[in-house]
Design an enzyme around this catalytic site. Structure first.
Site, PDB file in Angstrom:
ATOM      1  N   LYS A   1       2.082  -3.542   6.704  1.00  0.00           N
ATOM      2  CA  LYS A   1       2.484  -3.587   5.283  1.00  0.00           C
ATOM      3  C   LYS A   1       3.981  -3.292   5.165  1.00  0.00           C
ATOM      4  O   LYS A   1       4.702  -3.942   4.418  1.00  0.00           O
ATOM      5  CB  LYS A   1       1.677  -2.566   4.471  1.00  0.00           C
ATOM      6  CG  LYS A   1       0.192  -2.898   4.386  1.00  0.00           C
ATOM      7  CD  LYS A   1      -0.072  -4.000   3.397  1.00  0.00           C
ATOM      8  CE  LYS A   1      -1.182  -4.912   3.830  1.00  0.00           C
ATOM      9  NZ  LYS A   1      -1.421  -6.041   2.957  1.00  0.00           N
TER      10      LYS A   1
ATOM     11  N   TYR B   1      -2.069  -0.955  10.986  1.00  0.00           N
ATOM     12  CA  TYR B   1      -2.298  -1.592   9.677  1.00  0.00           C
ATOM     13  C   TYR B   1      -1.182  -1.217   8.703  1.00  0.00           C
ATOM     14  O   TYR B   1      -0.568  -2.076   8.063  1.00  0.00           O
ATOM     15  CB  TYR B   1      -3.659  -1.177   9.094  1.00  0.00           C
ATOM     16  CG  TYR B   1      -3.744  -1.464   7.607  1.00  0.00           C
ATOM     17  CD1 TYR B   1      -3.870  -2.763   7.138  1.00  0.00           C
ATOM     18  CD2 TYR B   1      -3.638  -0.433   6.659  1.00  0.00           C
ATOM     19  CE1 TYR B   1      -3.895  -3.042   5.770  1.00  0.00           C
ATOM     20  CE2 TYR B   1      -3.665  -0.696   5.302  1.00  0.00           C
ATOM     21  CZ  TYR B   1      -3.791  -1.991   4.860  1.00  0.00           C
ATOM     22  OH  TYR B   1      -3.794  -2.268   3.512  1.00  0.00           O
TER      23      TYR B   1
ATOM     24  N   SER C   1       0.847  -1.198   0.000  1.00  0.00           N
ATOM     25  CA  SER C   1       0.000   0.000   0.000  1.00  0.00           C
ATOM     26  C   SER C   1       0.879   1.244   0.000  1.00  0.00           C
ATOM     27  O   SER C   1       1.990   1.228   0.557  1.00  0.00           O
ATOM     28  CB  SER C   1      -0.860  -0.022   1.266  1.00  0.00           C
ATOM     29  OG  SER C   1      -1.421   1.236   1.484  1.00  0.00           O
TER      30      SER C   1
HETATM   31  P1  NAD Z   1     -10.668  -7.674   1.472  1.00  0.00           P
HETATM   32  O1  NAD Z   1     -10.858  -7.658   2.953  1.00  0.00           O
HETATM   33  O2  NAD Z   1     -11.829  -7.451   0.585  1.00  0.00           O
HETATM   34  O3  NAD Z   1      -9.969  -9.053   1.045  1.00  0.00           O
HETATM   35  C1  NAD Z   1      -9.097  -9.761   1.883  1.00  0.00           C
HETATM   36  C2  NAD Z   1      -9.564 -11.199   1.917  1.00  0.00           C
HETATM   37  O4  NAD Z   1      -8.668 -11.946   2.753  1.00  0.00           O
HETATM   38  C3  NAD Z   1     -10.970 -11.372   2.525  1.00  0.00           C
HETATM   39  O5  NAD Z   1     -11.757 -12.185   1.673  1.00  0.00           O
HETATM   40  C4  NAD Z   1     -10.716 -12.058   3.873  1.00  0.00           C
HETATM   41  O6  NAD Z   1     -11.769 -12.953   4.194  1.00  0.00           O
HETATM   42  C5  NAD Z   1      -9.405 -12.769   3.623  1.00  0.00           C
HETATM   43  N1  NAD Z   1      -8.551 -12.939   4.818  1.00  0.00           N
HETATM   44  C6  NAD Z   1      -8.251 -12.024   5.771  1.00  0.00           C
HETATM   45  N2  NAD Z   1      -7.421 -12.563   6.689  1.00  0.00           N
HETATM   46  C7  NAD Z   1      -7.193 -13.837   6.302  1.00  0.00           C
HETATM   47  C8  NAD Z   1      -6.430 -14.918   6.835  1.00  0.00           C
HETATM   48  N3  NAD Z   1      -5.710 -14.765   7.976  1.00  0.00           N
HETATM   49  N4  NAD Z   1      -6.419 -16.103   6.190  1.00  0.00           N
HETATM   50  C9  NAD Z   1      -7.140 -16.274   5.039  1.00  0.00           C
HETATM   51  N5  NAD Z   1      -7.894 -15.305   4.503  1.00  0.00           N
HETATM   52  C10 NAD Z   1      -7.915 -14.093   5.111  1.00  0.00           C
HETATM   53  O7  NAD Z   1      -9.502  -6.613   1.165  1.00  0.00           O
HETATM   54  P2  NAD Z   1      -9.043  -6.017  -0.232  1.00  0.00           P
HETATM   55  O8  NAD Z   1      -9.506  -4.615  -0.309  1.00  0.00           O
HETATM   56  O9  NAD Z   1      -9.353  -6.956  -1.316  1.00  0.00           O
HETATM   57  O10 NAD Z   1      -7.478  -5.968   0.003  1.00  0.00           O
HETATM   58  C11 NAD Z   1      -6.645  -7.033  -0.426  1.00  0.00           C
HETATM   59  C12 NAD Z   1      -5.219  -6.714  -0.027  1.00  0.00           C
HETATM   60  O11 NAD Z   1      -4.832  -5.468  -0.579  1.00  0.00           O
HETATM   61  C13 NAD Z   1      -5.013  -6.598   1.483  1.00  0.00           C
HETATM   62  O12 NAD Z   1      -3.754  -7.158   1.799  1.00  0.00           O
HETATM   63  C14 NAD Z   1      -4.987  -5.104   1.702  1.00  0.00           C
HETATM   64  O13 NAD Z   1      -4.228  -4.758   2.836  1.00  0.00           O
HETATM   65  C15 NAD Z   1      -4.318  -4.617   0.430  1.00  0.00           C
HETATM   66  N6  NAD Z   1      -4.655  -3.232   0.087  1.00  0.00           N
HETATM   67  C16 NAD Z   1      -5.971  -2.885  -0.080  1.00  0.00           C
HETATM   68  C17 NAD Z   1      -6.295  -1.569  -0.366  1.00  0.00           C
HETATM   69  C18 NAD Z   1      -7.744  -1.146  -0.519  1.00  0.00           C
HETATM   70  O14 NAD Z   1      -8.034   0.046  -0.408  1.00  0.00           O
HETATM   71  N7  NAD Z   1      -8.671  -2.055  -0.800  1.00  0.00           N
HETATM   72  C19 NAD Z   1      -5.283  -0.601  -0.508  1.00  0.00           C
HETATM   73  C20 NAD Z   1      -3.957  -1.000  -0.361  1.00  0.00           C
HETATM   74  C21 NAD Z   1      -3.640  -2.326  -0.050  1.00  0.00           C
END
Ligand code: NAD
Ligand code: UDP
Length: 353
Positions: free
Chosen positions: A166, A162, A136
């Site tokens: 990362k 959080y 991120s």
């Molecule tokens: P999301 O919560 O929609 O998806 C994450 C998925 O991982 C979920 O389906 C959840 O059930 C699963 N999960 C969580 N912990 C788990 C574990 N311990 N074991 C197995 N499954 C697990 O989030 P997203 O928005 O799709 O984000 C995906 C990745 O991208 C994350 O790592 C997040 O930190 C990163 N990210 C997201 C954003 C954003 O704004 N969406 C921005 C920067 C980085």
């Protein structure tokens, strides 16, 4: 056995769009294996698979191998690696609510850092050394200069546990790559992912009241929430509201496909961070106007005080993504708003329709 890509967290927002993009490609040669503990994704009682994956199977005519496990469950991960010929991993699984991470830091360090270490250990045990990591722009902390390029210092002034998870995971993977030249890790530093698949069948479906701007706006549009609170009207920006680099989730998904292609290049080794954004910032009020134009809905909104931990402006330098991945975002802010609206208006209650 065909080669497989293991997608952790593949039932979530960014993961599901990436899975769909991989399966929609004519030249796709991979089986897709998803492990997700369903902590932030939805599965109806009488289904084996999460609703997002069920819909992707329906859209693409493909089968997705699904495991409802936590990535900290080493035995379960081992079984997955034994059952499939995994060539590389895309690692989305993490907890991601910034505010919640301030209340529950240990849960965030446990899930995001222990989870990543367990995954890396199991990968190493099975000789799998190619990983795309969901990072991120939060790793940059308060920007010292804009646009943010990958050479900008990381780890300083990060405002939440959080964000630090990362940063710490990146440092762990850097050390791992330095210790063993077999590893190839691409850390994709996302800016602000928004939008939905153009079909309107998959999209972002947050539990409870959304923390992020776009899902909040779209729930106001559909009548689930009454008004948007604009956090801060006195930032040093053109209209006083905060500026971010919003990127369409389908462009982001394409970036992951390009990252996997880079693994095929024998010259590529080690740890490589890459920004994924558009390179252009839009303010909260500009996003409201764009959403109104794309949807035809009025978004009642009110400017209130700043949200703790927010910065005024950030946007990416995306030249490295172009150079290394041959990738650039092609979708506009209007595309982002139109696709968000299509998903939200056709699925007013998300996947629980
Ligand atoms: P999301 O919560 O929609 O998806 C994450 C998925 O991982 C979920 O389906 C959840 O059930 C699963 N999960 C969580 N912990 C788990 C574990 N311990 N074991 C197995 N499954 C697990 O989030 P997203 O928005 O799709 O984000 C995906 C990745 O991208 C994350 O790592 C997040 O930190 C990163 N990210 C997201 C954003 C954003 O704004 N969406 C921005 C920067 C980085
Ligand atoms: N924002 C807002 N109202 C909301 C949610 C967000 O004004 O209900 C603003 C926030 O202050 C920031 C921008 O919208 O300027 C993007 O916030 P978001 O939480 O989506 O992403 P962030 O950049 O904080 O990760």
């Amino acid at each position: 056995m065909p080669p497989s890509i293991l997608v952790t967290g593949g039932a979530g927002y960014v993961g599901s769009h990436t899975v769909a993009t991989l399966l929609e490609r004519d030249d796709n040669r991979y089986d897709i294996v998803v492990v997700d503990n369903l902590s932030n994704s939805y599965r109806s009682e009488n289904e084996k698979k999460p609703e997002a994956l069920r819909r992707i199977e329906d859209m693409t005519g493909s089968t997705i191998h699904f495991y409802a496990n936590d990535i900290r469950d080493r035995a379960a991960l081992n079984r997955i690696f034994e059952n499939h010929e995994i060539e590389c991993v895309i690692h989305f699984a993490a907890l991601k609510a910034v505010g919640e991470s301030v209340e529950k830091p240990l849960e965030y360090y446990q899930a995001n850092i222990t989870g990543t270490c367990t995954l890396l250990e199991v990968m190493r045990e099975h000789g799998v050394t190619q990983l795309v990591y969901s990072s991120s722009c939060t790793v940059y902390g308060e920007p010292q200069k804009l646009p943010l390029d990958e050479g900008h210092p990381t780890g300083q002034g990060i405002s939440s546990p959080y964000g630090r998870t990362k940063y710490f995971c990146e440092e762990i993977m850097k050390d791992l790559c330095a210790s063993d030249q077999n590893w190839k890790v691409i850390s994709l530093r996302y800016f602000n992912p928004v939008g939905a698949h153009g079909s309107g069948r998959i999209g972002e479906d947050p539990y409870g009241i959304p923390n992020n701007l776009m899902p909040f706006i779209s729930q106001v549009a559909v009548g689930r929430l009454s008004e948007l609170l604009v956090f801060g009207g006195d930032y040093p920006t053109a209209d006083g509201s905060g500026v971010r680099d919003y990127i369409h989730v389908q462009d982001l998904a394409d970036g992951h496909v390009r990252a996997i292609q880079l693994f095929q290049d024998p010259r590529f080794v080690g740890f490589q961070p890459i920004n994924l954004g558009t390179g252009t910032g839009y303010s909260v009020l500009q996003m409201v106007a764009a959403f109104e134009a794309a949807s035809g809905c009025k978004i009642p909104h009110r400017v209130v005080g700043r949200r703790a931990g927010d910065i005024a402006t950030n946007y990416a330098d995306v030249s490295l993504a172009r150079q290394l991945l041959g990738w650039g975002a092609s979708r506009t802010v209007i595309d982002m708003c139109r696709d968000t609206w299509k998903w939200q208006s056709e699925n007013p209650n998300g996947y629980k329709n």
